[in-house]
Write a protein that holds these residues in place. Sequence first.
Motif, PDB file in Angstrom:
ATOM      1  N   LEU A   1     -18.485   5.751  22.026  1.00 21.41           N
ATOM      2  CA  LEU A   1     -18.830   6.920  21.542  1.00 21.41           C
ATOM      3  C   LEU A   1     -19.742   6.746  20.108  1.00 21.41           C
ATOM      4  O   LEU A   1     -20.259   7.240  19.370  1.00 21.41           O
ATOM      5  CB  LEU A   1     -17.812   8.188  21.476  1.00 21.41           C
ATOM      6  CG  LEU A   1     -16.990   8.382  22.803  1.00 21.41           C
ATOM      7  CD1 LEU A   1     -15.838   9.493  21.474  1.00 21.41           C
ATOM      8  CD2 LEU A   1     -17.852   8.910  23.567  1.00 21.41           C
ATOM      9  N   GLU A   2     -19.026   6.007  18.869  1.00 17.26           N
ATOM     10  CA  GLU A   2     -19.212   5.479  17.491  1.00 17.26           C
ATOM     11  C   GLU A   2     -20.451   4.804  17.389  1.00 17.26           C
ATOM     12  O   GLU A   2     -21.029   4.421  18.448  1.00 17.26           O
ATOM     13  CB  GLU A   2     -18.327   4.604  17.183  1.00 17.26           C
ATOM     14  CG  GLU A   2     -17.519   5.317  16.094  1.00 17.26           C
ATOM     15  CD  GLU A   2     -16.217   4.361  15.656  1.00 17.26           C
ATOM     16  OE1 GLU A   2     -16.469   3.270  14.943  1.00 17.26           O
ATOM     17  OE2 GLU A   2     -15.663   5.179  14.706  1.00 17.26           O
ATOM     18  N   GLN A   3     -21.775   5.429  17.149  1.00 13.49           N
ATOM     19  CA  GLN A   3     -22.602   5.181  16.435  1.00 13.49           C
ATOM     20  C   GLN A   3     -22.823   4.511  15.564  1.00 13.49           C
ATOM     21  O   GLN A   3     -22.045   4.567  14.414  1.00 13.49           O
ATOM     22  CB  GLN A   3     -24.157   6.402  15.759  1.00 13.49           C
ATOM     23  CG  GLN A   3     -23.639   7.424  17.371  1.00 13.49           C
ATOM     24  CD  GLN A   3     -24.691   8.901  16.533  1.00 13.49           C
ATOM     25  OE1 GLN A   3     -24.937   9.161  15.646  1.00 13.49           O
ATOM     26  NE2 GLN A   3     -24.481  10.126  18.272  1.00 13.49           N
ATOM     27  N   HIS A   4     -23.972   3.392  15.923  1.00 11.52           N
ATOM     28  CA  HIS A   4     -24.633   2.432  14.658  1.00 11.52           C
ATOM     29  C   HIS A   4     -25.145   2.964  13.513  1.00 11.52           C
ATOM     30  O   HIS A   4     -25.478   1.868  12.648  1.00 11.52           O
ATOM     31  CB  HIS A   4     -24.944   1.510  15.389  1.00 11.52           C
ATOM     32  CG  HIS A   4     -24.196   0.939  16.917  1.00 11.52           C
ATOM     33  ND1 HIS A   4     -22.722   0.145  16.327  1.00 11.52           N
ATOM     34  CD2 HIS A   4     -24.072   1.237  17.768  1.00 11.52           C
ATOM     35  CE1 HIS A   4     -22.293   0.091  17.395  1.00 11.52           C
ATOM     36  NE2 HIS A   4     -23.004   0.585  18.536  1.00 11.52           N
ATOM     37  N   THR A   5     -25.856   4.077  13.319  1.00 15.61           N
ATOM     38  CA  THR A   5     -26.003   4.466  12.233  1.00 15.61           C
ATOM     39  C   THR A   5     -26.034   5.821  11.926  1.00 15.61           C
ATOM     40  O   THR A   5     -25.351   6.282  12.505  1.00 15.61           O
ATOM     41  CB  THR A   5     -28.125   4.871  12.825  1.00 15.61           C
ATOM     42  OG1 THR A   5     -27.950   5.769  13.987  1.00 15.61           O
ATOM     43  CG2 THR A   5     -28.781   3.842  13.613  1.00 15.61           C
TER      44      THR A   5
END
Length: 103
Positions: A36-40
């Motif tokens: 779920l975590e976005q890299h930006t």
Amino acid sequence: MNFNFDQIKPHFDGKAGFIAGLAQQIGLDHIFNKALEQHTGRPPEISYGTLAQLMLINIADDHNPLSRLNEYFQRVDLESLLGHKIDPCKLNDDRFGSFLDAM
């Protein structure tokens, strides 16, 4: 008979401790964080994996609605369950709602 106290592992009592222990054994927080975590952008203040664990703990133990989760977690020792400190005041329905939207 000699006992080796290094082999004794402490366990938490109750449903909340049981669910937290299972979640830690299967790496539930890493699974949710990876998915779920976005890299930006800015990382979430409380990780998605932690929120997933907290929701499961609540469902198994008392099952409060999202609007009352912070009341439930004020009575729970979050640091011993999760291994890190979280301010229960930050556990509100908006934060859990955002987690559910991301999921």
